[in-house]
Design an enzyme around this catalytic site. Sequence first.
Site, PDB file in Angstrom:
ATOM      1  N   TYR A   1       0.870  -1.009  -0.067  1.00  9.10           N
ATOM      2  CA  TYR A   1      -0.088   0.016  -0.166  1.00  9.10           C
ATOM      3  C   TYR A   1       1.022   1.182   0.021  1.00  9.10           C
ATOM      4  O   TYR A   1       1.391   1.664   1.050  1.00  9.10           O
ATOM      5  CB  TYR A   1      -1.146  -0.017   1.345  1.00  9.10           C
ATOM      6  CG  TYR A   1      -1.858   1.298   1.376  1.00  9.10           C
ATOM      7  CD1 TYR A   1      -2.464   1.774   0.015  1.00  9.10           C
ATOM      8  CD2 TYR A   1      -2.009   1.752   2.660  1.00  9.10           C
ATOM      9  CE1 TYR A   1      -3.260   2.737   0.123  1.00  9.10           C
ATOM     10  CE2 TYR A   1      -2.875   2.793   2.704  1.00  9.10           C
ATOM     11  CZ  TYR A   1      -3.569   3.243   1.563  1.00  9.10           C
ATOM     12  OH  TYR A   1      -4.171   4.622   1.850  1.00  9.10           O
TER      13      TYR A   1
ATOM     14  N   HIS B   1     -12.250   1.101  -4.043  1.00  3.58           N
ATOM     15  CA  HIS B   1     -11.472   0.536  -5.231  1.00  3.58           C
ATOM     16  C   HIS B   1     -12.189  -0.823  -5.314  1.00  3.58           C
ATOM     17  O   HIS B   1     -12.917  -1.405  -4.453  1.00  3.58           O
ATOM     18  CB  HIS B   1     -10.014   0.050  -4.630  1.00  3.58           C
ATOM     19  CG  HIS B   1      -9.053   1.298  -4.166  1.00  3.58           C
ATOM     20  ND1 HIS B   1      -8.039   1.337  -4.957  1.00  3.58           N
ATOM     21  CD2 HIS B   1      -9.252   2.169  -3.311  1.00  3.58           C
ATOM     22  CE1 HIS B   1      -7.483   2.438  -4.521  1.00  3.58           C
ATOM     23  NE2 HIS B   1      -8.058   2.808  -3.437  1.00  3.58           N
TER      24      HIS B   1
END
Length: 508
Positions: free
Chosen positions: A361, A499
């Site tokens: 991430y 997402h």
Amino acid sequence: MYVTFSSNLSRVFAMENIAPHSFAVSSSKFRIGAILFSKARQMGSERLLSSFSSSASVCLTYTRRKEKWNGATNSTENSEVNIVKDVKMHVDLHTVRADPSRLHKMTVQELRTMMRSVGVTPKGNKQDLVSALKSFFDNQEDGQNPLAVDRDLLAKPITFSKKKRKAEADGSLIGANPLNSDVKTIKAKRKASSKTQEGGGSSGFVGSAGTASEPWTVLAHKKPQHGWIPYNPRTMRPPPLPDGAKSLKLISWNVNGLRALLKLEASSALELALKENFDVLCLQETKLQVKDVERIKETLLEGYDHSFWTCSIAKLGYSGSAIISRIKPLSVRYGLGILDHDSEGRLVTVEFEKFYLLCAYVPNSGDGLKRLSYRIEKWDPSLGNYLKELERSKPVILTGDLNCAHQEIDIYNPAGNRRSAGFTDEERGSFGVNFLSNGFVDTFRNQHPGVVGYTYWGYRHGGRATNKGWRLDYFLVSQSIADEVHDSYILPEIAGSDHCPIGLILKI
């Protein structure tokens, strides 16, 4: 296999004290015209729609008088006028679809209104509008009704909350209340979805054959190039590998808060399990604390005995990533081994027999680009060097939310986001230098050179409903195994986060 797998998936993400999310509305919130319209949509009958249109008008007159007697405001009256207009529009669409020649008799305003109702952008002169609508109707498969209503969605409880209406428009509440769902229902819904029309488009924000139920099939881009087409996973994925062929299926998903996913959209995890019998699941932005991990690990799916979680200790309830696997790795590492980078729980590395898999991430440059320098001068070079170090012993796969739309094709509005985090020239250049020029292949772009496919849609402006998105999630692989990638794909139909998941099938 699917039944066992899916029934257990609810246990994977099951957490104590989380009740199924449900919505209710009191009968006093309904107007007579609204009830008739709702019933007409559920029945799906053109005849009923026609009759209910006139009935709604009668009810409207009665309701207007009643509201006048009660001193009601004009807002209620206006909402009821819209109800009748909506019913009439459904009837008109059925009529025009049966006889497209009627389009020529309509005014430009009527044509534009009809185009907006089916998700087609109303651009051009009258002839352009007529041609676009004809194209829309011609592209309906096997006489598929362009106004077909998703009965599963209509069956859900209704909310009049502005906040929840916005969330529904973003797609974040679709499929809620998983404890009232079962495997057969979701399979039937997926089967029905597979029969909807295919998408297409040519220039500008165009929806020549896209639908509200599949907005990703609309070519949504402010600066499209010749030959670009929208991503349609139903038509652009290769055939399955032959029986007996060895492969691994990897899924990556930025869940934007695992607890939020569980509370609002847990059935999306169930749907993901039904659709994708994955071997490894990578999660980003879990936003969990260390104290939550053991409880989750105790409820993992049967067969997924290996999970590895890293959480932010610098800021609680922030960042976080995880890998859940059927296959026992040879080794596991957390972070980059650099103190400045490793306090936010952004990276997990597992070593398998034939490759390393990294779930990352990548830091967002933030509002005002306050972390841009850190991102491009420290984090990206450190990650790039780490990848090359691992690659000395075996190939590497990097997946996750890399927080960069690398090319203009990867973002709906490139010109308007030149100084937005994730699309600055500095970030895009860093992405190229530290990853792509460093010997790693963007598998989706390699497989789909001219395809517009997004993985992120902001909640703020309802981007998911209009497919105004960004491609921020990737599978990057070492050049040495790029030819072993059978499929690199996006799963835009899976909601529950801003997402959507992405997948990779690797031949081994």
